[in-house]
Design a protein around this motif. Structure first.
Motif, PDB file in Angstrom:
ATOM      1  N   UNK A 158     -63.869 -24.295 -49.152  1.00 28.73           N
ATOM      2  CA  UNK A 158     -64.387 -23.729 -47.913  1.00 28.73           C
ATOM      3  C   UNK A 158     -65.273 -24.785 -47.269  1.00 28.73           C
ATOM      4  N   UNK A 159     -64.992 -25.070 -46.002  1.00 28.40           N
ATOM      5  CA  UNK A 159     -65.683 -26.153 -45.313  1.00 28.40           C
ATOM      6  C   UNK A 159     -66.187 -25.686 -43.947  1.00 28.40           C
ATOM      7  N   UNK A 160     -66.981 -26.532 -43.333  1.00 27.83           N
ATOM      8  CA  UNK A 160     -67.530 -26.251 -42.005  1.00 27.83           C
ATOM      9  C   UNK A 160     -66.509 -26.595 -40.920  1.00 27.83           C
ATOM     10  N   UNK A 161     -66.850 -26.206 -39.705  1.00 25.18           N
ATOM     11  CA  UNK A 161     -66.009 -26.540 -38.538  1.00 25.18           C
ATOM     12  C   UNK A 161     -65.855 -28.057 -38.406  1.00 25.18           C
ATOM     13  N   UNK A 162     -66.943 -28.771 -38.597  1.00 23.57           N
ATOM     14  CA  UNK A 162     -66.902 -30.224 -38.455  1.00 23.57           C
ATOM     15  C   UNK A 162     -65.987 -30.854 -39.507  1.00 23.57           C
ATOM     16  N   UNK A 163     -66.098 -30.365 -40.747  1.00 20.02           N
ATOM     17  CA  UNK A 163     -65.283 -30.934 -41.830  1.00 20.02           C
ATOM     18  C   UNK A 163     -63.797 -30.678 -41.609  1.00 20.02           C
ATOM     19  N   UNK A 164     -63.439 -29.467 -41.202  1.00 17.16           N
ATOM     20  CA  UNK A 164     -62.016 -29.184 -41.017  1.00 17.16           C
ATOM     21  C   UNK A 164     -61.467 -29.930 -39.806  1.00 17.16           C
TER      22      UNK A 164
END
Length: 159
Positions: A39-45
């Motif tokens: 599970x990642x942040x908007x920035x990471x994805x």
């Protein structure tokens, strides 16, 4: 089935139950498969989507298969390179599913169902991609989405 989770909390038990049930439903060797769910942040994805797929946009889920199974057959270990077998566990690693938690929350709200249901849907969708399913044309999309609905219903994960 072994699933390596990052940043999940208690939802991991529901996701593991769903994905193991899905593998059984599909006739896959569920005890001999492993994958990761992150599970990642908007920035990471967005970075992953941009750097790997050349799509500079936020998305809900990305899948990175380590096996090639375009015919969606039962996975046979002898058909895959040894680098797909985890030497520590002896299991076939089918790849990684990356979910953007923020987008999942927005979609759950927008669709009027729980975050649990949305995360399960996205994890299942991602795993089906790892197994060779896609939705690049209308027929494949119809098949994949019907299969998702069947599995979610069978596992009692409803809207």
């Amino acid at each position: 089935m072994t699933i390596y989770f990052t940043d999940t909390g208690c939802i991991k038990f529901t996701i593991k139950r769903l994905l193991t049930g899905a593998l059984k439903y599909l006739g896959q060797p569920h005890n001999d498969i492993e994958m990761s769910v992150s599970f990642v942040s908007r920035e990471e994805i967005r970075e992953l989507n941009r750097d790997i797929r050349n799509v500079d946009a936020v998305t809900d889920v990305l899948s990175f298969p380590t096996v090639d199974n375009p015919e969606r057959k039962t996975l046979n270990f002898s058909a895959f390179a040894l680098d797909s077998i985890n030497p520590e566990t002896g299991k076939l690693n089918i790849g990684d599913v990356i979910i953007c938690l923020d987008v999942a929350k927005e979609q759950a709200y927008s669709y009027g169902h729980s975050l649990k249901r949305e995360l399960c849907f996205l994890a299942l969708h991602g795993m089906l991609h790892l197994l060779g399913y896609d939705h690049m044309n209308e027929a494949d999309e119809k098949q994949m989405f019907a299969l998702q609905d069947e599995i979610l219903a069978k596992m009692h994960i409803t809207r």
